[in-house]
Design a protein around this motif. Sequence first.
Motif, short mmCIF file in Angstrom:
data_model
loop_
_atom_site.label_atom_id
_atom_site.label_comp_id
_atom_site.label_asym_id
_atom_site.label_seq_id
_atom_site.Cartn_x
_atom_site.Cartn_y
_atom_site.Cartn_z
N PRO A 353 -54.14 -4.91 -29.90
CA PRO A 353 -54.90 -4.88 -31.16
C PRO A 353 -54.13 -4.15 -32.26
O PRO A 353 -53.31 -3.26 -32.00
N GLY A 354 -54.41 -4.50 -33.51
CA GLY A 354 -53.80 -3.82 -34.65
C GLY A 354 -52.46 -4.41 -35.03
O GLY A 354 -51.97 -5.36 -34.43
N VAL A 433 -45.61 -2.99 -38.76
CA VAL A 433 -45.29 -1.57 -38.92
C VAL A 433 -43.87 -1.33 -38.44
O VAL A 433 -43.38 -2.00 -37.53
N GLN A 434 -43.20 -0.37 -39.07
CA GLN A 434 -41.88 0.03 -38.59
C GLN A 434 -42.00 0.73 -37.24
O GLN A 434 -42.96 1.45 -36.98
N VAL A 435 -40.98 0.53 -36.41
CA VAL A 435 -40.91 1.24 -35.13
C VAL A 435 -39.51 1.82 -34.98
O VAL A 435 -38.55 1.33 -35.58
#
Length: 457
Positions: A353-354, A433-435
């Motif tokens: 999720p997300g 999102v950056q990781v």
Amino acid sequence: MPKNLEEAIAEAGGPHTLLWESQSPPAVVPRVVPEFTNWRDEQLAWRRTAVLYDQSHHMADLNIKGPDALRLISDLAINSVARFPVDMAKQFVAVNHDGYVIGDNILFHLEEDEYQAVGIPPSINWMHYHAVTGDYDVEVWRDDNSLYRAGDPVVYRYQVQGPGAMEVIRAATGEEPPHLKFFHMTRFTIGGREVRALRHGMAGEPGFELWGPWEDNDAVHGALLAAGAEFGLTQVGGRAYHTNALESGWLPRPLPAIYTDERLAPYRRWLSENAYETTSPLGGSFFSDDIADYYLTPYDLDYGRLVAFDHDFIGREALERMVADGRSTAHKKVTLVWNGEDTAAAAGSKYLPGKGAKHFNEPMALYDTFHYDRVEVDGARIGVSTWTGYSANERSMLSLAVVDAASATPGTEVVVVWGEDTPSSKAQVEDHVQVRIRATVQPAPLAVEARTVYRAD
């Protein structure tokens, strides 16, 4: 509508915005089957048996002929041309006036006063521009890649590479392959056709690059496949093709350093609104509004061994200053081996999720043409990671990077930042999102044979 690169930059508000928000797809290998078997087995084959690369469609050819051909090359190349006989090739590298790389190609000396440059557009465009605008007595013909060209190529171009490459060549020619030095040329007869051949080795193994007129393509291609059948010759498709550079250590797409110097404004006006340099997307976790922050030097790319100050060329004084002030040793090209657990977690985040991490294309993970990711140690940037993809041979995600010399020791742990901080409007960039992914520094080339053996003889 802009009519050239200079006008496109002005309309976009700057070169970084032009490329960062480009809606063009990334460069690909056109008109080559994506997978002949599957890309994993095709990668494994260049280490285990032999492979056939089809290079006929994704590169541009620029043929230069005339009494001033060598003078033109000498004026542009960081390389020495003092010794450049017929039937020899060089890796031609060009820089701008400030010593930053515009591009590279393979330059073949075909006949007296005749040369052919083969590569992706930046260095080809640079040579073409000077040939037609400079005071040179030369004639040129050009054959662009199959994304731009209507109809068939002028020449076919193949490579036979891998541990079994010489067995394939022996069977195809019916003769013992000559022992040539690296980047020297000869001629074969294959399928009843004369074939020109360059001793080369993109996979880090001995092999040959083969080419001739397109009308001979079917005969030569068929004869190679027939000869290679008993030796496990595997055709490499478009998906796996670009990943061989991850193992052989060649960094294919540095951003051409042409966007900022007023001296290059006439060149930017010569480049069309559809030119590679105008439309190619720029991406990655490294972000700077100053496009010059993306420029790289030949020393960054391990081309210092090619720089020769025995002739005058564009950028010579700047490169001499880099040597004098120590910038020529400030950075080093390396291979980054990405941590498997971190990479798996990022790739698998799309199943949770997300927002997830930026999607990894496989085997080449890039979603742009010019790619720059941040490389960090303790949160501070120490370099950029560029060419990124998965290697079945190493069972790892790999990338080619340029890092500070102090962080270039094999075994050093770094962090690669994957994904855009504020996702751009590029069509291939989804909300994400950056990781941060751990990686280990290793030499470039990563393959021992590519690093030590195949250029040595």
